[in-house]
Write a protein that holds these residues in place. Structure first.
Motif, short mmCIF file in Angstrom:
data_model
loop_
_atom_site.label_atom_id
_atom_site.label_comp_id
_atom_site.label_asym_id
_atom_site.label_seq_id
_atom_site.Cartn_x
_atom_site.Cartn_y
_atom_site.Cartn_z
N SER A 111 39.80 45.44 34.02
CA SER A 111 39.16 44.81 35.01
C SER A 111 39.97 44.78 36.30
CB SER A 111 39.27 43.20 34.46
OG SER A 111 38.54 43.02 33.29
N ILE A 112 41.43 44.87 36.57
CA ILE A 112 42.05 44.70 37.73
C ILE A 112 42.10 46.26 38.06
CG2 ILE A 112 44.62 44.87 38.38
CD1 ILE A 112 45.38 42.63 36.43
N VAL A 113 41.95 47.22 37.41
CA VAL A 113 41.84 48.71 37.97
C VAL A 113 40.36 48.71 38.60
CG1 VAL A 113 41.66 51.09 37.32
CG2 VAL A 113 43.68 49.75 36.45
N VAL A 114 39.23 48.17 37.78
CA VAL A 114 37.89 48.19 38.32
C VAL A 114 37.87 47.45 39.51
CG1 VAL A 114 35.65 47.57 38.10
CG2 VAL A 114 36.98 48.78 36.13
N SER A 115 38.59 46.37 39.69
CA SER A 115 38.34 45.41 41.20
C SER A 115 39.15 46.29 42.02
CB SER A 115 39.15 44.34 40.74
OG SER A 115 40.56 44.27 40.54
N PHE A 159 38.91 40.76 39.30
CA PHE A 159 40.30 40.90 39.55
C PHE A 159 40.83 39.43 38.82
CE2 PHE A 159 44.14 39.64 41.50
CZ PHE A 159 45.03 40.74 41.36
N ALA A 160 40.11 38.35 39.08
CA ALA A 160 40.50 36.97 38.52
C ALA A 160 40.15 37.05 37.12
CB ALA A 160 39.70 35.90 39.39
N ASP A 161 39.22 37.68 36.58
CA ASP A 161 38.97 37.84 35.33
C ASP A 161 40.05 38.40 34.58
OD1 ASP A 161 36.34 36.79 34.33
OD2 ASP A 161 35.32 38.82 34.36
N GLY A 162 40.39 39.73 35.05
CA GLY A 162 41.50 40.32 34.40
C GLY A 162 42.83 39.33 34.27
#
Length: 292
Positions: free
Chosen positions: A133-137, A282-285
């Protein structure tokens, strides 16, 4: 959105709910909010090519107390409906079918490997999802910066190889098999930066590739078992409608009108939505990583 499409989806959903499911009235009373969550998630997913798994996996893991494996299976099954609806909502003119065939083939192979041959333990799914998720954001942030700085409607000459594209699509399919997100944004970003496609074609093709990979994920997990059908019966109609709405939103964000050529786009439209999505992912991750 076409009223006839809404009525068909609603009729089929009610027929399945009351004709197939046990205790349909109780299920409806307990789970009706999921329809609206699914609608909103699919609308955002199909407008950005990210995939609704960024909402569904943490939602069903933490709010509905499903195991990580159950939440992943449900997210992929849900995306099979939502991304397919969204892909059909995009015009044929704005989907690159050459890259669609290559990306879907490599992505489904990655899905197969990630589902049957190289599957992470259940307790690692949340960690992988969090970091993915962080990478995708971050990828979305890069995409937004690139588009804001590019005021051209005709891009430079492409600089890529098809082998490179297939490798990235395979890796995207592998990550999607583990986290339910990845392949759509991988394809969209690769087409944007390497093939020099417009944002419209990049997102539309990413949505279509994710749709095919999600359908393969649904079929794989029907074979494996473990899909929570009591929740899928509510996510499916929500994402079918939300997917179609997301395709319309995506085209409007890009400034595409009926009969307009797909290479024309408006860079400023949709920036706020993409920024919001990137921040949420990003917050999800972060939340998933630190709530193990």
């Amino acid at each position: 959105m076409n009223t006839r499409f809404v009525l068909i989806v609603a009729s089929l959903w009610l027929a399945v709910l009351f004709g197939v499911m046990d205790n349909p009235t109780w299920l409806l009373q307990e789970n009706w909010p999921i329809i609206f969550i699914a609608f909103a998630s699919a609308a955002v997913a199909n407008a950005t090519a990210v995939g609704g798994g960024f909402i569904f996996l943490p939602l069903f893991s933490f709010a509905y107390s499903l195991s990580a494996a159950e939440a992943l299976k449900l997210a992929l099954a849900t995306q099979a409906f939502g991304m397919s609806s969204g892909a059909l909502g995009w015009s044929k003119k704005v989907i690159d079918f050459h890259f669609l065939k290559l990306g879907a083939g490599a992505g489904v192979l990655g899905m197969f490997i990630g589902t049957f041959l190289f599957t992470p333990p259940g307790h690692l799914i949340h960690n992988i999802f969090g970091y993915a998720s962080i990478v995708v954001s971050l990828a979305l942030f890069i995409e937004m910066i690139y588009i804001r700085k590019t005021d051209k409607t005709v891009f430079d000459e492409p600089n890529h190889s098809l082998v490179e594209f297939c490798i990235w699509a395979l890796l995207g399919g592998l990550i999607t098999a583990w986290t339910s997100i990845g392949i759509g944004e991988v394809v969209a970003l690769w087409l944007l930066f390497r093939a020099k496609q417009s944002i419209v074609k990049s997102v539309a093709t990413g949505v279509a590739v994710l749709a095919i990979c999600s359908i393969s994920g649904l079929l794989f997990h029907i074979y494996e078992g473990g899909i929570v059908w009591e929740y899928l019966i509510f996510t499916a109609p929500g994402v079918l409608l939300g997917g179609r709405a997301g395709a319309l939103l995506g085209k409007r964000m890009a400034g595409v009108k009926k009969q307009q050529e797909p290479h024309i786009h408006n860079d400023n439209k949709g920036f706020g939505l993409k920024l919001f999505v990137a921040l949420v992912i990003f917050a999800d991750g972060i939340v998933v990583i630190f709530n193990q």
